[in-house]
Design a protein around this motif. Structure first.
Motif, PDB file in Angstrom:
ATOM      1  N   GLU A 154       0.829  -1.206   0.000  1.00  0.00           N
ATOM      2  CA  GLU A 154       0.000   0.000   0.000  1.00  0.00           C
ATOM      3  C   GLU A 154       0.865   1.258   0.000  1.00  0.00           C
ATOM      4  OE1 GLU A 154      -4.044  -1.586   2.306  1.00  0.00           O
ATOM      5  OE2 GLU A 154      -2.476  -0.526   3.425  1.00  0.00           O
ATOM      6  N   ILE A 155       1.888   1.275   0.831  1.00  0.00           N
ATOM      7  CA  ILE A 155       2.757   2.451   0.900  1.00  0.00           C
ATOM      8  C   ILE A 155       3.541   2.620  -0.397  1.00  0.00           C
ATOM      9  CG2 ILE A 155       4.787   3.416   2.066  1.00  0.00           C
ATOM     10  CD1 ILE A 155       3.663   2.365   4.683  1.00  0.00           C
ATOM     11  N   ARG A 156       3.989   1.502  -0.970  1.00  0.00           N
ATOM     12  CA  ARG A 156       4.686   1.581  -2.257  1.00  0.00           C
ATOM     13  C   ARG A 156       3.771   2.194  -3.314  1.00  0.00           C
ATOM     14  NH1 ARG A 156       5.082  -0.651  -6.987  1.00  0.00           N
ATOM     15  NH2 ARG A 156       3.372  -2.110  -6.584  1.00  0.00           N
ATOM     16  N   ALA A 162       1.834   9.324  -5.898  1.00  0.00           N
ATOM     17  CA  ALA A 162       2.363  10.675  -5.671  1.00  0.00           C
ATOM     18  C   ALA A 162       3.343  11.073  -6.767  1.00  0.00           C
ATOM     19  CB  ALA A 162       3.043  10.741  -4.305  1.00  0.00           C
ATOM     20  N   ASN A 163       4.104  10.125  -7.255  1.00  0.00           N
ATOM     21  CA  ASN A 163       5.114  10.423  -8.274  1.00  0.00           C
ATOM     22  C   ASN A 163       4.508  10.873  -9.602  1.00  0.00           C
ATOM     23  OD1 ASN A 163       7.441   9.906  -6.737  1.00  0.00           O
ATOM     24  ND2 ASN A 163       7.353   7.706  -7.156  1.00  0.00           N
ATOM     25  N   VAL A 164       3.299  10.421  -9.907  1.00  0.00           N
ATOM     26  CA  VAL A 164       2.702  10.770 -11.205  1.00  0.00           C
ATOM     27  C   VAL A 164       1.643  11.865 -11.095  1.00  0.00           C
ATOM     28  CG1 VAL A 164       3.148   8.470 -12.134  1.00  0.00           C
ATOM     29  CG2 VAL A 164       0.940   8.946 -11.064  1.00  0.00           C
ATOM     30  N   MET A 165       1.126  12.100  -9.896  1.00  0.00           N
ATOM     31  CA  MET A 165      -0.011  13.016  -9.759  1.00  0.00           C
ATOM     32  C   MET A 165       0.343  14.458 -10.118  1.00  0.00           C
ATOM     33  SD  MET A 165      -2.696  13.490  -6.616  1.00  0.00           S
ATOM     34  CE  MET A 165      -1.490  14.104  -5.451  1.00  0.00           C
ATOM     35  N   LYS A 166       1.528  14.917  -9.740  1.00  0.00           N
ATOM     36  CA  LYS A 166       1.900  16.311 -10.004  1.00  0.00           C
ATOM     37  C   LYS A 166       1.812  16.626 -11.492  1.00  0.00           C
ATOM     38  CE  LYS A 166       5.809  19.515  -9.904  1.00  0.00           C
ATOM     39  NZ  LYS A 166       5.987  19.538 -11.379  1.00  0.00           N
ATOM     40  N   ASP A 167       2.511  15.856 -12.326  1.00  0.00           N
ATOM     41  CA  ASP A 167       2.511  16.134 -13.763  1.00  0.00           C
ATOM     42  C   ASP A 167       1.122  15.946 -14.361  1.00  0.00           C
ATOM     43  OD1 ASP A 167       5.166  16.725 -13.649  1.00  0.00           O
ATOM     44  OD2 ASP A 167       5.860  14.841 -14.536  1.00  0.00           O
ATOM     45  N   PHE A 168       0.402  14.937 -13.884  1.00  0.00           N
ATOM     46  CA  PHE A 168      -0.932  14.654 -14.412  1.00  0.00           C
ATOM     47  C   PHE A 168      -1.846  15.870 -14.230  1.00  0.00           C
ATOM     48  CE2 PHE A 168      -5.218  13.079 -14.516  1.00  0.00           C
ATOM     49  CZ  PHE A 168      -5.208  12.004 -15.395  1.00  0.00           C
ATOM     50  N   LEU A 169      -1.858  16.434 -13.033  1.00  0.00           N
ATOM     51  CA  LEU A 169      -2.747  17.564 -12.767  1.00  0.00           C
ATOM     52  C   LEU A 169      -2.228  18.857 -13.396  1.00  0.00           C
ATOM     53  CD1 LEU A 169      -3.892  16.903  -9.083  1.00  0.00           C
ATOM     54  CD2 LEU A 169      -5.100  16.419 -11.217  1.00  0.00           C
ATOM     55  N   GLU A 170      -0.925  18.999 -13.483  1.00  0.00           N
ATOM     56  CA  GLU A 170      -0.392  20.210 -14.123  1.00  0.00           C
ATOM     57  C   GLU A 170      -0.744  20.245 -15.610  1.00  0.00           C
ATOM     58  OE1 GLU A 170       3.236  21.918 -11.462  1.00  0.00           O
ATOM     59  OE2 GLU A 170       3.790  20.490 -13.037  1.00  0.00           O
ATOM     60  N   GLU A 171      -0.869  19.098 -16.226  1.00  0.00           N
ATOM     61  CA  GLU A 171      -1.293  19.046 -17.628  1.00  0.00           C
ATOM     62  C   GLU A 171      -2.753  19.449 -17.796  1.00  0.00           C
ATOM     63  OE1 GLU A 171      -0.499  15.065 -18.779  1.00  0.00           O
ATOM     64  OE2 GLU A 171       1.688  15.320 -18.833  1.00  0.00           O
ATOM     65  N   ARG A 172      -3.478  19.537 -16.683  1.00  0.00           N
ATOM     66  CA  ARG A 172      -4.906  19.861 -16.725  1.00  0.00           C
ATOM     67  C   ARG A 172      -5.224  21.194 -16.049  1.00  0.00           C
ATOM     68  NH1 ARG A 172      -3.725  14.910 -17.364  1.00  0.00           N
ATOM     69  NH2 ARG A 172      -5.050  13.485 -18.572  1.00  0.00           N
ATOM     70  N   GLY A 173      -4.232  22.060 -15.962  1.00  0.00           N
ATOM     71  CA  GLY A 173      -4.494  23.423 -15.515  1.00  0.00           C
ATOM     72  C   GLY A 173      -4.219  23.723 -14.059  1.00  0.00           C
ATOM     73  N   PHE A 174      -3.549  22.806 -13.360  1.00  0.00           N
ATOM     74  CA  PHE A 174      -3.166  23.051 -11.973  1.00  0.00           C
ATOM     75  C   PHE A 174      -1.657  23.312 -11.896  1.00  0.00           C
ATOM     76  CE2 PHE A 174      -6.894  20.304 -11.838  1.00  0.00           C
ATOM     77  CZ  PHE A 174      -7.719  20.975 -10.945  1.00  0.00           C
ATOM     78  N   ARG A 175      -1.242  24.083 -10.918  1.00  0.00           N
ATOM     79  CA  ARG A 175       0.185  24.356 -10.721  1.00  0.00           C
ATOM     80  C   ARG A 175       0.588  23.933  -9.314  1.00  0.00           C
ATOM     81  NH1 ARG A 175       0.392  29.862 -10.622  1.00  0.00           N
ATOM     82  NH2 ARG A 175       0.638  29.914  -8.355  1.00  0.00           N
ATOM     83  N   SER A 185      10.219  15.033   2.346  1.00  0.00           N
ATOM     84  CA  SER A 185      10.286  13.579   2.393  1.00  0.00           C
ATOM     85  C   SER A 185      11.725  13.086   2.289  1.00  0.00           C
ATOM     86  CB  SER A 185       9.465  12.980   1.250  1.00  0.00           C
ATOM     87  OG  SER A 185       9.557  11.564   1.259  1.00  0.00           O
ATOM     88  N   ASN A 186      12.028  12.040   3.046  1.00  0.00           N
ATOM     89  CA  ASN A 186      13.308  11.350   2.889  1.00  0.00           C
ATOM     90  C   ASN A 186      13.088   9.913   2.418  1.00  0.00           C
ATOM     91  OD1 ASN A 186      12.398  10.014   5.194  1.00  0.00           O
ATOM     92  ND2 ASN A 186      13.691  11.202   6.590  1.00  0.00           N
ATOM     93  N   SER A 187      11.895   9.654   1.897  1.00  0.00           N
ATOM     94  CA  SER A 187      11.585   8.310   1.418  1.00  0.00           C
ATOM     95  C   SER A 187      12.234   8.063   0.061  1.00  0.00           C
ATOM     96  CB  SER A 187      10.071   8.118   1.290  1.00  0.00           C
ATOM     97  OG  SER A 187       9.790   6.886   0.641  1.00  0.00           O
ATOM     98  N   PRO A 188      12.914   6.932  -0.102  1.00  0.00           N
ATOM     99  CA  PRO A 188      13.487   6.596  -1.414  1.00  0.00           C
ATOM    100  C   PRO A 188      12.412   6.278  -2.448  1.00  0.00           C
ATOM    101  CG  PRO A 188      13.729   4.755   0.109  1.00  0.00           C
ATOM    102  CD  PRO A 188      13.209   5.906   0.917  1.00  0.00           C
ATOM    103  N   LEU A 189      11.173   6.119  -2.005  1.00  0.00           N
ATOM    104  CA  LEU A 189      10.082   5.802  -2.923  1.00  0.00           C
ATOM    105  C   LEU A 189       9.565   7.038  -3.663  1.00  0.00           C
ATOM    106  CD1 LEU A 189       8.026   3.372  -0.639  1.00  0.00           C
ATOM    107  CD2 LEU A 189       9.544   2.748  -2.532  1.00  0.00           C
ATOM    108  N   LEU A 190       9.899   8.222  -3.153  1.00  0.00           N
ATOM    109  CA  LEU A 190       9.430   9.454  -3.784  1.00  0.00           C
ATOM    110  C   LEU A 190      10.521   9.995  -4.705  1.00  0.00           C
ATOM    111  CD1 LEU A 190       6.888  11.281  -3.694  1.00  0.00           C
ATOM    112  CD2 LEU A 190       8.122  12.736  -2.074  1.00  0.00           C
ATOM    113  N   LEU A 230      -2.940  12.172   0.277  1.00  0.00           N
ATOM    114  CA  LEU A 230      -2.856  10.754  -0.073  1.00  0.00           C
ATOM    115  C   LEU A 230      -2.661   9.940   1.202  1.00  0.00           C
ATOM    116  CD1 LEU A 230      -0.403  10.964  -3.129  1.00  0.00           C
ATOM    117  CD2 LEU A 230      -2.888  10.907  -3.175  1.00  0.00           C
ATOM    118  N   ARG A 231      -3.528   8.943   1.407  1.00  0.00           N
ATOM    119  CA  ARG A 231      -3.438   8.105   2.606  1.00  0.00           C
ATOM    120  C   ARG A 231      -3.762   6.656   2.268  1.00  0.00           C
ATOM    121  NH1 ARG A 231      -7.633  11.516   6.432  1.00  0.00           N
ATOM    122  NH2 ARG A 231      -6.526  13.520   6.465  1.00  0.00           N
ATOM    123  N   THR A 232      -3.247   5.751   3.086  1.00  0.00           N
ATOM    124  CA  THR A 232      -3.760   4.388   3.076  1.00  0.00           C
ATOM    125  C   THR A 232      -4.996   4.355   3.970  1.00  0.00           C
ATOM    126  OG1 THR A 232      -2.493   3.655   5.004  1.00  0.00           O
ATOM    127  CG2 THR A 232      -1.413   3.485   2.843  1.00  0.00           C
TER     128      THR A 232
END
Length: 329
Positions: A154-156, A162-175, A185-190, A230-232
């Motif tokens: 779930e955390i993975r 989170a890694n894809v959401m920024k670009d996805f929403l920026e392509e649709r008019g969000f900054r 964050s210090n997570s290697p997953l981000l 974003l939460r589990t």
């Protein structure tokens, strides 16, 4: 000192309460040259503007729905929900004043002095979560039965989203707005490319157990800020029905009283007034409140049709995982 509590017994609508409170607070701020109350009044004005002019939320939520459809395709084995809300009036007022109390207390504890007014004003200008959307994910046991392995997966997935959401929403008019190092964050997953934009309460969990990933966007079409969380499911349970639940005030009251004991009354008017406003809201008996479209039996059982206490729901989308819900229109 005036407070929100003064306006909750007249039978007025939430919007009328907001307008009266904002007007009177602004007048009081000018009379007393209270810079923090001026910012407070501006914050309330933004809240009332949002409630009064919210037609844009339909278009905004439809853009968010595009990400829901993307997730349903890419993460078919996950169950997840999308929820959007406008922060309730009581919650917004509590958070604004609570932040003043927390910031002054933390600064005083660290420096043995009170923060400069300009620094406090700068901190209070950062409230950008009046509109918030929450994505809650869960890996059903039918896919992974082991609890520890399921939590890891779930955390993975949460960080992958989170890694894809920024670009996805920026392509649709969000900054996306930078987090300026807050809860970085210090997570290697981000991924490094998105790391500066997230406030990671998973790596930096709060004392009450609250965990989540937060990112703020500016909606270029609506000209307003919104927050994505974003939460589990486990994280969401802790936030909503666990110790981090903002409706369960007992532990928070103990913490606030400890802060009051540390800051001598009369030494800092901004702390004193904010503390008193929070205290009054925490001790509010909802059954006695008279607000249009709101009624309560007690502080747990209520019918909130106006966003006074629970907030206003913008959208609920649910995906029940592969084999349970195969149709995404």
């Amino acid at each position: 000192m005036i407070s929100l509590n003064d306006y909750l017994y007249s039978g007025d609508t939430v919007l009328k309460i907001l307008k009266k409170y904002t007007r009177d607070l602004k007048i009081s701020a000018e009379e007393n040259q209270n810079e923090v109350d001026r910012i407070h009044a501006m914050f309330l004005k933004r809240t009332s503007d949002l409630l009064e002019h919210n037609d844009f939320l339909t278009a905004q939520s439809q853009k968010i729905r595009e990400f829901y459809k993307y997730m349903a395709k890419e993460y078919a084995s996950l169950s997840f929900t999308f929820k959007g809300r406008i922060k309730s009036l009581i919650r917004a007022e509590t958070k604004f004043n609570g932040y003043i109390v927390e910031y002054i207390y933390d600064y005083y504890t660290e420096h043995g002095a009170y923060p400069p007014l300009e620094e406090l004003k700068k901190k209070l200008d950062g409230f950008r979560d009046l509109i918030a959307y929450r994505i809650v994910i869960s890996m059903p046991k039918c896919h992974i039965s082991d609890d520890q392995e399921r939590e890891k997966e779930e955390i993975r997935n949460l960080y992958a989203i989170a890694n894809v959401m920024k670009d996805f929403l920026e392509e649709r008019g969000f900054r996306a707005e930078p987090a300026f190092g807050v809860k970085e964050s210090n997570s290697p997953l981000l991924k490094d490319a998105v790391r500066p934009y997230y406030r990671d309460y998973i790596c930096h969990a709060k004392r009450d157990g609250y965990r989540s990933l937060h990112i703020t966007f500016f909606d270029e079409s609506a000209k307003c800020y919104m927050e994505m969380q974003l939460r589990t499911k486990e994280m969401d349970d802790i936030a909503e029905i666990g110790p981090a639940n903002h409706l369960g005030y007992e532990k928070k009251q103990e913490s606030e009283r400890a802060r009051r004991d540390r800051i001598p009354e009369g030494e800092n008017i901004y702390f004193d007034e904010a503390y008193e406003r929070v205290r009054k809201l925490q001790e509010l008996e909802l059954a006695k409140v008279d607000v249009n479209m709101f009624s309560a039996v007690n502080n747990s059982l209520m019918n909130d049709g106006c966003g006074l206490y629970r907030g206003r729901l913008i959208l609920p989308y649910e995906h029940l995982s592969r084999f349970q819900n195969d149709l995404i229109d």
